[in-house]
Design an enzyme around this catalytic site. Structure first.
Site, short mmCIF file in Angstrom:
data_model
loop_
_atom_site.label_atom_id
_atom_site.label_comp_id
_atom_site.label_asym_id
_atom_site.label_seq_id
_atom_site.Cartn_x
_atom_site.Cartn_y
_atom_site.Cartn_z
N LYS A 32 7.94 -24.57 -18.01
CA LYS A 32 7.88 -23.15 -17.64
C LYS A 32 8.15 -22.99 -16.13
O LYS A 32 8.89 -22.10 -15.73
CB LYS A 32 6.50 -22.55 -17.98
N ARG A 38 -1.69 -15.81 -22.38
CA ARG A 38 -2.01 -16.98 -23.20
C ARG A 38 -2.88 -16.61 -24.38
O ARG A 38 -3.21 -17.48 -25.19
CB ARG A 38 -2.71 -18.03 -22.35
N ARG A 69 4.44 -36.28 -13.20
CA ARG A 69 4.57 -35.11 -12.34
C ARG A 69 3.55 -35.16 -11.21
O ARG A 69 2.42 -35.57 -11.41
CB ARG A 69 4.34 -33.87 -13.21
N ARG A 103 -2.22 -33.42 -10.75
CA ARG A 103 -3.14 -32.37 -11.16
C ARG A 103 -4.29 -32.98 -11.94
O ARG A 103 -4.07 -33.86 -12.76
CB ARG A 103 -2.40 -31.35 -12.02
N ARG A 143 -5.19 -29.58 -23.85
CA ARG A 143 -4.43 -28.37 -23.49
C ARG A 143 -3.45 -28.01 -24.61
O ARG A 143 -3.20 -26.83 -24.88
CB ARG A 143 -3.69 -28.57 -22.17
P1 AMP Z 1 -0.71 -24.03 -16.10
O1 AMP Z 1 -0.41 -24.42 -14.69
O2 AMP Z 1 0.00 -22.77 -16.49
O3 AMP Z 1 -0.46 -25.16 -17.07
O4 AMP Z 1 -2.27 -23.68 -16.17
C1 AMP Z 1 -3.25 -24.66 -15.86
C2 AMP Z 1 -4.60 -24.22 -16.38
O5 AMP Z 1 -4.98 -22.98 -15.76
C3 AMP Z 1 -4.65 -23.95 -17.88
O6 AMP Z 1 -4.86 -25.13 -18.64
C4 AMP Z 1 -5.85 -22.99 -17.95
O7 AMP Z 1 -7.07 -23.67 -17.82
C5 AMP Z 1 -5.67 -22.15 -16.68
N1 AMP Z 1 -4.82 -20.96 -16.94
C6 AMP Z 1 -3.57 -20.71 -16.45
N2 AMP Z 1 -3.10 -19.54 -16.90
C7 AMP Z 1 -4.07 -19.03 -17.70
C8 AMP Z 1 -4.18 -17.85 -18.48
N3 AMP Z 1 -3.17 -16.96 -18.55
N4 AMP Z 1 -5.32 -17.66 -19.18
C9 AMP Z 1 -6.34 -18.53 -19.13
N5 AMP Z 1 -6.30 -19.68 -18.44
C10 AMP Z 1 -5.18 -19.93 -17.71
#
Ligand code: AMP
Length: 209
Positions: free
Chosen positions: A13, A86, A120, A150, A161
């Protein structure tokens, strides 16, 4: 034109957002990046969010929706929402905030994602991501920040996840399909092919306007 990018963790993404920013001038809103900045800054939101993020779970809707409203409302731009919505609640809230024109659902096989996520690194300061196979240094070339893994990019948390994605987010594919604005982008092959399909989706939409 506003775009949502949906996809499993590590599906690409962020990479697709970067491409759209560079080539079409969108403003990216990555809820994952904003949350990580809050975690790094030890804000009230960050302290709460960190617990969920480290377990591979979603941060509660009210917190994420409030955070997103703060960023979007009052800003005039064409947005890319990366990692938001999400949940169905988030998708409904987003409909009240702005009109979504196109949803790119990034499709990729799970084993490809796990391999990518483990390879990554992310800049602790500006959040730029790097592949360790392509970039050997431990310092960000943009801002000099330290490159770190991360906390949620371990195999165990990635599995979790994925589970969260299939339980809570994957059904949004139908939500947007029913609105006739969904485009599936296969990101298991070459980057060039992915970018070509993304560009085609954006240009097809713009042509119809
Ligand atoms: P990402 O970088 O998009 O993979 O997000 C990393 C983590 O942030 C996710 O595994 C969630 O714990 C949290 N997170 C990011 N976006 C959201 C969202 N829209 N709703 C809830 N949790 C989020």
């Amino acid at each position: 034109m506003n775009i949502v990018i949906l996809g499993a963790p590590g599906a690409g993404k962020g990479m697709i957002s970067d491409y759209l920013i560079k080539n079409y001038g969108f403003l990216q809103i990555s809820t994952g990046n904003i949350l990580r900045e809050n975690v790094a800054g030890r804000t009230e939101l960050g302290i709460i969010a960190q617990k969920y993020m480290n377990r591979g779970e979603l941060v509660p809707d009210d917190l994420v929706i409030g955070m997103l409203k703060n960023v979007v409302l009052g800003t005039k731009a064409e947005f890319i929402f990366d990692g938001f919505p999400r949940t169905l609640n988030q998708a409904l809230a987003l409909d009240d905030i702005c009109k979504i024109d196109l949803v790119l659902f990034v499709d990729v096989q799970k084993d490809v994602v796990i391999k990518r996520a483990l390879g990554r690194r992310v800049c602790a300061k500006c959040q730029r991501t790097y592949k360790i196979a392509n970039y050997k240094k431990s310092i960000c070339e943009d801002c000099g920040g330290e490159l770190i893994q991360r906390a949620d990019d371990t195999e165990e948390v990635i599995e979790k996840r994925f589970e969260t994605f299939y339980k809570q987010t994957a059904s949004l594919k139908d939500f947007y399909q029913n609105k006739n604005i969904l485009k599936v982008i296969n990101n298991s092959n070459s980057i060039e092919e992915t970018y070509e399909n993304v560009a085609k989706a954006v240009e097809d939409f713009r042509r119809k306007q």
